[in-house]
Design an enzyme around this catalytic site. Structure first.
Site, short mmCIF file in Angstrom:
data_model
loop_
_atom_site.label_atom_id
_atom_site.label_comp_id
_atom_site.label_asym_id
_atom_site.label_seq_id
_atom_site.Cartn_x
_atom_site.Cartn_y
_atom_site.Cartn_z
N GLN A 764 1.09 -1.69 0.05
CA GLN A 764 0.38 -0.10 -0.59
C GLN A 764 0.50 0.77 -0.12
OE1 GLN A 764 -3.17 -0.41 -0.88
NE2 GLN A 764 -3.79 1.68 -0.42
N LEU A 765 0.65 1.81 -1.13
CA LEU A 765 1.64 3.46 -0.92
C LEU A 765 1.76 4.27 0.02
CD1 LEU A 765 3.22 4.94 -3.39
CD2 LEU A 765 1.08 5.97 -3.86
N HIS A 766 2.62 4.31 0.66
CA HIS A 766 2.88 4.97 2.03
C HIS A 766 3.74 5.93 2.09
CE1 HIS A 766 4.69 1.17 2.82
NE2 HIS A 766 5.56 2.33 3.45
N LEU A 767 3.30 7.33 1.48
CA LEU A 767 4.50 8.87 2.08
C LEU A 767 5.12 8.56 3.82
CD1 LEU A 767 5.71 11.11 1.16
CD2 LEU A 767 3.24 12.17 2.08
#
Length: 865
Positions: A764-767
């Site tokens: 899951q794309l996470h910054l």
DNA sequence: GTTCTAGAAC
DNA sequence: GTTCTAGAAC
């Protein structure tokens, strides 16, 4: 169908620079380039042979000695692979040294002895020190290397791996490298039992070099006293625990004997013994050889053991006499090798004339920029091998051959390029090295090279020295006139082709039809346009120079890269055989697989490894065979879905994401993002929006460390991001910035970076929103550090910019994880620290300005914006 | 991502 | 005995 095809692992090919740690470092922050202590560019001596050939800039052999922490004489020079941390005065290994060894400066004025040779110029030996911690091995080395008659290399296992403890294999590699360069080697490690010495003796035997042992038979009490006084010893043998370690090591001691294969063993029990032996080895040279046998003070039991061992092995014959005979044999063999046909057996890839068939186009070229322009040899070799690799991939099956030529069999460049070529698995049929005069290849029986490269100057004028002068001289005035018609100057990093006039001696005597003038980067302050040690730029220019040279060569040879039509022809040819009918794409992939250029994607998938596949140069094939196309939108993008994406400057490229299996532990963020209400209590979710959630990192790597997790299903990581996600990325960034502003209100001293991991572990794309203090107990491993301070960490603003301009994120590719294994470098002062504890201590006090990003967020930047 | 363990080295 | 690394398991 597409999913069944084996694809190359990287869009840049198997030999992509991103796979090469040395080259990878060039993509580290520009400020990381090595600098001499004074900040002045290195001014290495220009050891130019008198015959107009390329001089040998023996960077390693002419470099001042390198020293580890525990043995560093404070008053000696430190070369450009070491730098002193001005904050705390530590000497630390710079990133350019993958493996660190110490070498004496050369002591002679001639190139012959600078380079040395185990055959004649030096009495090359492998000296294995034997002794427990505290026995004085390092002191022995320091004294030996301070003014030895011939070049010595110290292999110290404690510091060999980027300034910290390495492995036996690393020591062996470095020892072999040094011995092959004609340097005597001293092995500075305990070597306390037979097993620990065995591999070194085998190495010496293989290289036909005598092994010597010096046993530092110092009483344990003295060893313990010395070791107890040490602090911060790499092996932890210092302070209170030294006695236990030393006693244990001594218990496992096996006294070296001649039957292990030693030529000479010297025992030292007291300081005068040590001084005497040091002097013997300092004086060692062909005119002062040491006799074989066992010498020095030892107890009767040791002596009896040694002599019995030797006597048994040799059937009652004195071991000394046997060894003397063996020594004569070795000398005779060495003499034969030396008088052979000019090719040096040390260069395993030396091409003999027979390897090159007349009629096939062959380019002979000198090493660019490593002579007068004083470019670092190691870096130059890395760039060259990379360029050759790309050339071979691009011009496979078209009969082009490359030959690196140098005048002397002792050429450092030939040696290291051969080594790297072997390591990189270059095709030995289309690349080799040759020892000889590049202007007399045909007449001297060398490879039939009808095209030669000239390491030119920017004015394209004769003279100067080295290869340039030699080629113009051999070609006569005709070449200069012909060159003038083509160009009057040459840019660094470029090349021009000049047809050699019929009247030129180079053409009518040597058969050279074309000279390709090429200009590389200059690191010599005495020459124009010096890059002053800027190896980031330098490597770029050198790479451009070689690429331009090879492309010019291909152009002259009138061949084209392997492209769709040629592959199709290959496929058709293949289909004439009995096998199944293959399309061109499959043929290309099969050919690549034969060359070892394609990873076993299927097997990796089975193992659950990360598989990111980017292929190059096959877009047209895919279109032709209807195997893919540009994604129309972001609807795909879950695991297991292949996709294709567009062009970039390199050429038409296809990016294809192959199935990635996510382990159960890596799904935590994914689950929380999709169902924040069900988040486990241990996770602190701070904010939930329609597009993202904000949560604290469960294992924060700094005082403040948040994650802004996208809620878009199927958007697992940067690899999935496309142009249509640009708006989402901006919203995620803004959300992160909102929390940064809040943090800065409470603590204006903090500095933040917002960014993504190139290859995240969690789905899951996470910054990451992380403060740059890195003050956290959860920061434990090198991987942690490098994931936030190396190019593995992609600044959010850069990512957004890339997505907007090119439609995807050009992240670090399948080899991003190599970035995680790089040295531990302070993100402020760039010094290298040997381990995490030392790094954390260092960064807690380092007050240099941050230098790891152009997108640092401070209280003032937030307030100003 | 983390934790645990074994092994190497001094 | 300590430090570091790599690999396995989750």
């Amino acid at each position: 169908m597409a999913s069944e095809v084996k694809l190359p692992k990287c869009k840049y090919g198997e030999n992509c620079y991103r796979k090469n740690p040395d080259h990878l470092r060039l993509f580290w922050h520009p400020s990381s380039r090595p600098e001499s202590i004074s900040g002045e560019p290195s001014t290495k001596p220009n050891n130019k042979p008198p015959n107009g050939s390329e001089p040998e800039n023996q960077s390693s052999s002419s470099a001042p000695p390198r020293h580890g922490r525990d043995v560093t004489p404070k008053d000696e020079d430190v070369d450009d692979e070491w730098e002193i941390d001005a904050d705390d005065g530590e000497v630390t290994a710079c990133s350019e040294a993958e493996e660190v060894v110490e070498e004496t400066p050369t002591t002679s004025n001639s190139d012959e002895s600078i380079l040395g040779t185990r055959d004649s110029a030096n009495a090359v030996v492998l000296l294995i020190l034997v002794g427990p911690p505290g026995s004085g091995k390092s002191t022995f080395c320091s004294k030996l290397m301070s003014s030895a008659a011939q070049p010595w290399t110290r292999i110290c296992q404690d510091i060999i791996a980027k300034g910290k403890r390495g492995t036996r294999q690393q020591c062996l590699r470095q020892a072999e490298s040094a011995l092959l360069r004609g340097r005597s080697v001293v092995i500075d490690r305990c070597n306390i039992d037979k097993k620990q010495r065995e591999d070194f003796l085998k190495l010496a035997s293989r290289l036909k070099i005598n092994s010597h042992a010096v046993v530092l038979d110092v009483p344990p009490r003295i060893c313990i006293e010395r070791a107890t006084k040490r602090i911060a010893h790499e092996g932890g043998v210092h302070g209170g625990n030294a006695a236990a370690v030393i006693n244990r090591v001594i218990r496992t001691r096996q006294v070296p004997s001649l039957d292990e294969g030693f030529f000479r063993i010297s025992f030292c029990r007291i300081d005068p013994d040590v001084e005497k032996v040091i002097q013997e080895y300092k004086d060692l040279q062909p005119s002062k050889l040491l006799d074989p046998g066992v010498f020095g003070a030892m107890n009767k039991g040791q002596a009896r053991s040694l002599l019995n061992g030797g006597k048994d092995q040799y059937g009652g014959v004195s071991p000394t006499s046997v060894i003397r005979d063996e020594m004569r044999n070795v000398a005779a063999e060495a003499g034969k090798q030396q008088s052979s046909n000019g090719s040096d057996s040390r260069h395993g890839r030396t091409l003999r004339p027979a390897n090159l068939v007349p009629g096939e186009e062959t380019l002979a070229f000198p090493s660019i920029s490593t002579a007068d322009f004083q470019f670092d040899h190691e870096k130059a070799a890395t760039v060259l091998v990379q360029c050759i690799s790309e050339f071979q991939a691009k011009y496979a099956h078209v009969g082009l051959k490359l030959v690196l030529v140098d005048l002397t069999s002792k050429s450092h460049m030939l040696s290291i390029v051969s080594k790297k070529a072997s390591e990189e698995g270059l095709d030995g049929n289309t690349f080799g090295t040759f020892v000889g005069d590049i202007t007399k290849l045909r007449s001297s029986g060398g490879p039939p090279c009808n095209i030669i490269a000239n390491a030119a100057n920017w004015r394209l004028k004769p003279g100067g020295g080295g290869v340039n002068a030699a080629i113009y001289k051999a070609a006569g005035p005709e070449l200069e006139q012909a060159t003038k018609k083509v160009a009057s100057t040459l840019q660094a990093g470029s090349s021009i082709v000049v047809e050699v006039p019929q009247a030129s001696a180079l053409r009518n005597q040597e058969g050279v039809t074309h000279v390709i003038h090429v200009l590389g980067p200059n690191m010599n302050p005495q020459r124009p346009n010096c890059l002053s040690g800027d190896y980031v730029e330098g490597c770029k220019v050198l790479r451009n120079a070689y690429t331009s040279l090879f492309e010019s060569f291909a152009s002259v040879a009138q061949v084209k890269p392997v492209k769709a039509d040629s592959v199709k022809r290959m496929g058709e040819a293949g289909n004439s055989h009995n096998g199944p009918k293959l399309n061109a794409f499959q043929v290309l992939m099969q050919a690549s697989k034969r060359k070892g250029e394609v990873g076993d994607t299927a097997s990796k998938r089975e193992k659950g490894e990360k598989v990111r596949v980017v292929e190059e140069g096959v877009a047209s094939l895919r279109e032709e065979h209807g195997e893919g196309g540009r994604p129309s939108d972001a609807t795909h993008q879950g695991s297991g879905h292949a996709e294709v994406q567009g062009n970039n400057s390199v050429g038409q490229q296809v990016r294809k994401k192959v199935d990635r299996k996510w382990d159960s532990w890596s799904l935590a963020l994914y689950k929380i993002a999709l169902h924040p209400d069900d988040a486990p209590s241990k996770n602190s979710v701070l904010e939930v929006t329609d597009f993202a959630i904000v949560m604290e990192d469960l294992y924060p790597k700094a005082k403040r460390h948040l994650l802004v997790v996208s809620r878009t299903q199927g958007l697992d990581e940067l690899e999935d991001v496309r142009r249509e996600h640009a708006g989402l990325l901006e919203r995620i960034h803004s959300l992160g910035m909102k929390h940064v502003a809040s943090f800065l209100k409470h603590d204006p001293s903090l500095v933040f970076r917002l960014g993504y991991h190139s290859a995240p572990s969690m789905r899951q794309l996470h910054l990451h929103v992380i403060s740059q203090d890195f003050d956290s107990a959860s920061l434990k491993h090198k991987k942690h550090w490098n994931s936030f301070t190396s190019p593995f960490f992609r600044d959010s603003l850069d990512v957004i910019s890339e997505v907007k301009t090119q439609g995807y994120v050009d992240n670090c590719g399948p080899n991003a994880e190599k970035l995680l294994d790089m040295e531990l470098r302070c993100h402020r002062c760039r010094s290298v620290q040997p381990n995490i504890p030392r790094l954390k201590t260092h960064i807690s006090t380092c007050n240099r300005p941050l230098s790891n990003s152009n997108h640092l967020i401070t209280a003032s930047s937030v307030n100003g914006s």
